[in-house]
Motif scaffolding. Structure first.
Motif, PDB file in Angstrom:
ATOM      1  N   PRO A 104       0.811  -1.225   0.000  1.00 39.43           N
ATOM      2  CA  PRO A 104       0.000   0.000   0.000  1.00 39.43           C
ATOM      3  C   PRO A 104       0.844   1.274   0.000  1.00 39.43           C
ATOM      4  CG  PRO A 104      -0.129  -1.085   2.138  1.00 39.43           C
ATOM      5  CD  PRO A 104       0.618  -2.002   1.216  1.00 39.43           C
ATOM      6  N   ASN A 107       1.831   2.124  -3.688  1.00 39.62           N
ATOM      7  CA  ASN A 107       0.678   2.475  -4.527  1.00 39.62           C
ATOM      8  C   ASN A 107      -0.084   3.684  -4.003  1.00 39.62           C
ATOM      9  OD1 ASN A 107       1.044   0.429  -6.409  1.00 39.62           O
ATOM     10  ND2 ASN A 107      -0.030  -1.055  -5.118  1.00 39.62           N
ATOM     11  N   ARG A 110      -0.796   6.439  -6.625  1.00 40.68           N
ATOM     12  CA  ARG A 110      -1.807   6.034  -7.591  1.00 40.68           C
ATOM     13  C   ARG A 110      -3.203   6.100  -6.971  1.00 40.68           C
ATOM     14  NH1 ARG A 110      -4.509   1.486  -8.171  1.00 40.68           N
ATOM     15  NH2 ARG A 110      -3.130   0.349  -6.785  1.00 40.68           N
ATOM     16  N   GLN A 111      -3.347   5.610  -5.752  1.00 48.56           N
ATOM     17  CA  GLN A 111      -4.639   5.636  -5.087  1.00 48.56           C
ATOM     18  C   GLN A 111      -5.073   7.060  -4.783  1.00 48.56           C
ATOM     19  OE1 GLN A 111      -4.009   3.101  -1.725  1.00 48.56           O
ATOM     20  NE2 GLN A 111      -4.229   1.204  -2.912  1.00 48.56           N
ATOM     21  N   TRP A 112      -4.138   7.905  -4.400  1.00 51.90           N
ATOM     22  CA  TRP A 112      -4.459   9.300  -4.105  1.00 51.90           C
ATOM     23  C   TRP A 112      -4.951  10.012  -5.379  1.00 51.90           C
ATOM     24  CZ3 TRP A 112      -5.473  11.770   0.141  1.00 51.90           C
ATOM     25  CH2 TRP A 112      -5.522  13.154   0.128  1.00 51.90           C
ATOM     26  N   GLU A 114      -6.425   8.549  -7.900  1.00 51.27           N
ATOM     27  CA  GLU A 114      -7.764   8.028  -8.210  1.00 51.27           C
ATOM     28  C   GLU A 114      -8.829   8.665  -7.324  1.00 51.27           C
ATOM     29  OE1 GLU A 114      -7.493   3.812  -7.784  1.00 51.27           O
ATOM     30  OE2 GLU A 114      -6.406   3.551  -9.671  1.00 51.27           O
TER      31      GLU A 114
END
Length: 118
Positions: A104, A107, A110-112, A114
């Motif tokens: 986590p 990534n 990338r998640q932020w 999204e």
């Protein structure tokens, strides 16, 4: 190819909008007149005055119904807005690197991105 189709769709929507601009104006004016006539009907105290406002309201209502196809122009304006928004959305779309790692912490970016996309 997608931008070309958006351009053609926008061009068609613009032509429909320009073709219906006159009926759209008449529809707007007649709806405004109906509002004014209704307000005057409410203010009127005499029976003859109320009958006169109702007759005038029915005449303006017939003009409103004869220009109801101007809603096609309103739909074309909405389609043009949606096309403009989707055209602009493609330019502002952030670049997201997809990583195959399930960690986590790697990534997070990338998640932020999204999450912030919505």
């Amino acid at each position: 190819m997608k931008k070309f189709m958006l351009f053609i769709g926008g061009l068609i929507a613009l032509m429909i909008l320009v073709a219906n601009i006159g009926p759209m104006i008449i529809l707007g004016v007649s709806v405004w007149l109906l509002y004014v006539i209704f307000k005057q009907f409410i203010k009127s105290d005499s029976t003859a005055g109320k009958i006169g406002w109702v007759v005038l309201g029915l005449v303006v209502l017939s003009v409103t119904f004869s220009n109801v196809f101007a809603v096609i122009g309103l739909a074309a304006a909405y389609v043009l807005y949606v096309i403009y928004r989707s055209w602009k959305k493609e330019k502002d779309e952030p670049v997201i690197d997809v990583m195959d790692d399930d960690d986590p912490f790697t990534n997070f970016e990338r998640q932020w991105a999204e999450i912030n996309q919505y």
